[in-house]
Scaffold this motif. Structure first.
Motif, short mmCIF file in Angstrom:
data_model
loop_
_atom_site.label_atom_id
_atom_site.label_comp_id
_atom_site.label_asym_id
_atom_site.label_seq_id
_atom_site.Cartn_x
_atom_site.Cartn_y
_atom_site.Cartn_z
N THR A 1 0.84 -1.21 0.00
CA THR A 1 0.00 0.00 0.00
C THR A 1 0.87 1.26 0.00
OG1 THR A 1 -0.20 -0.25 2.41
CG2 THR A 1 -2.02 -1.07 1.07
N ASP A 2 1.76 1.38 -0.99
CA ASP A 2 2.59 2.58 -1.12
C ASP A 2 1.73 3.84 -1.04
OD1 ASP A 2 3.98 0.29 -2.33
OD2 ASP A 2 5.49 1.74 -2.94
N GLY A 3 2.29 4.89 -0.45
CA GLY A 3 1.56 6.14 -0.36
C GLY A 3 1.51 6.86 -1.70
N ILE A 4 2.68 7.36 -2.17
CA ILE A 4 2.77 8.07 -3.45
C ILE A 4 3.86 7.40 -4.27
CG2 ILE A 4 3.23 10.27 -4.58
CD1 ILE A 4 2.28 11.67 -2.02
N HIS A 5 3.51 6.98 -5.48
CA HIS A 5 4.41 6.23 -6.36
C HIS A 5 4.63 7.06 -7.63
CE1 HIS A 5 6.21 2.55 -8.02
NE2 HIS A 5 5.55 2.79 -9.15
N VAL A 6 5.89 7.36 -7.93
CA VAL A 6 6.22 8.20 -9.09
C VAL A 6 7.02 7.38 -10.09
CG1 VAL A 6 7.37 10.30 -9.86
CG2 VAL A 6 6.29 10.24 -7.59
N SER A 7 6.56 7.35 -11.35
CA SER A 7 7.29 6.64 -12.39
C SER A 7 7.25 7.44 -13.70
CB SER A 7 6.69 5.25 -12.62
OG SER A 7 5.39 5.33 -13.16
N ASN A 8 8.35 7.42 -14.43
CA ASN A 8 8.41 8.02 -15.77
C ASN A 8 7.85 9.45 -15.80
OD1 ASN A 8 9.42 5.69 -17.49
ND2 ASN A 8 7.65 4.74 -16.48
#
Length: 370
Positions: free
Chosen positions: A173-180
């Protein structure tokens, strides 16, 4: 356009989509979509798509949005997102309202909770894809099925004052996930989950996280990177003015063996740790797999990593741990003004296959693992 309740109809996605279509196609400036205060909506998986005619769209969420508790809603249609905003320029998602993912059934059915269960990727509660000049502010997001907020293939993003909560035992349950994504600012958020508070993965550049409270959870992570022998890159990341309480990791970089690419120009500074198990860690041998991960001849390169003014307490003896690959060493690690002490125990710092420069006063002092 205001989203309205429709009598006995328990599902509101059609009303939301109609309201979105009107707001998206409006020539008014600015265009507004409103979820009224004091109302609760059961919302099936829904995607709000652009491009839009409106120069700016503000989605104001003051009420409560509830996800269905039945997992088949997603599994029957192989869906992996609950609320999606896709291909929109100058979108503002503002609030005071709540998104409730009702994730309990997903957590107890996870293969990480119950080893006999089949591993299934759960939905992300709030997903932003291909958005530019995006502002997300003031929402409460809780109990997501898996990740709470994901930002992908986006540019010029500001996320602020989010309250993200899930039990410490809830898996993935990651909080904020940033990709690309590029030029992402995350500020003033409180994140308490069962996985990384913030995770920054491949394709992300010029990402800043400031004024973050994290705990419980797995800390603030770069990665994981390079899984399944993939090429990955993350660069120009600044994490500053963070407070981590009772997390399993503090600030972490994690990469799989066998991958390629780089993680470079990353700074962690002005960070307070309280009862953190692994306060400062680089792990180039990361392995989140049921089968053992064997040593490989390649790895994601880790270069130019700076740690400055990190203070607090470690709940383990090994407060700082740099485990780098035999094939691709970590290079250009700078430790400056670090002060980490034990919770009633002596703490240490070790590194393997890493070049570490120490400036100012540092405790514990780092020495190479024998």
């Amino acid at each position: 356009m205001q989203c309205r309740s429709h009598g006995e109809n328990p599902h509101q996605e059609h009303a939301f989509l109609l309201a979105w279509k009107e707001a998206c196609n409006s020539s008014d400036y600015p265009s507004v979509l409103l979820v009224p205060e004091g109302k609760t909506y059961l919302l099936m998986p829904v995607s709000f798509s652009g491009p839009c005619r409106a120069a700016t769209i503000t989605a104001t969420i003051k009420g409560t949005l509830e996800a269905p508790t039945n997992r088949s809603v997603w599994l029957d249609r192989d869906l992996r997102e609950w609320i999606t905003f896709d291909n929109i320029d100058r979108l503002h998602v503002l609030g005071g309202g709540t998104l409730n993912g009702n994730g309990h059934e997903w957590w107890i059915s996870s293969c990480k909770t119950n080893k006999s269960m089949r591993c299934v990727t759960g939905p992300t509660a709030l997903y932003f894809r291909r958005c530019t000049h995006l502002v997300v502010e003031g929402l409460q997001i809780r109990d997501s099925m898996q990740m709470h907020v994901a930002i992908a293939y986006s540019w010029k993003v500001h996320v602020s004052r989010l309250l993200i909560t899930a039990p410490g035992w809830s898996p993935n349950t990651d909080g904020i996930h940033v990709s690309n994504s590029r030029e992402v600012l995350i500020s003033g958020c409180i994140i308490s989950t069962g996985d990384d508070c913030i995770s920054i993965v491949t394709g992300s550049m010029f990402v800043q996280a400031t004024g973050i409270f994290c705990g419980p959870g797995h800390g603030i992570s770069i990665g994981s990177l390079g899984a399944n022998k993939s090429w990955a890159h993350v660069s120009d990341v600044l994490v500053e003015r963070a407070t981590l309480v009772g997390t399993t990791n503090g600030v972490r970089i994690k990469t799989w063996q066998g991958g390629g690419g780089f993680a470079e120009r990353i700074t962690f500074q002005d960070i307070s740790m309280h009862n953190v198990t692994n306060p400062v860690i680089i792990d180039q041998n990361y392995c989140d797999s049921k089968t053992p991960c064997h040593e490989q001849g390649s790895a994601v390169a880790i270069n130019n990593i700076r740690y400055r003014n990190i203070r607090g307490t470690s709940s383990s003896r090994l407060a700082i741990n740099f485990v780098c690959s035999n094939s691709v060493h970590c290079d250009g690690i700078v430790m400056q003004d670090i002060s980490l002490v034990g919770e009633g125990t002596y703490v240490s710092c070790y590194y393997m296959n890493a070049r570490v420069l120490e400036l100012g006063y540092n405790f514990p002092y780092c020495r190479a693992a024998m």
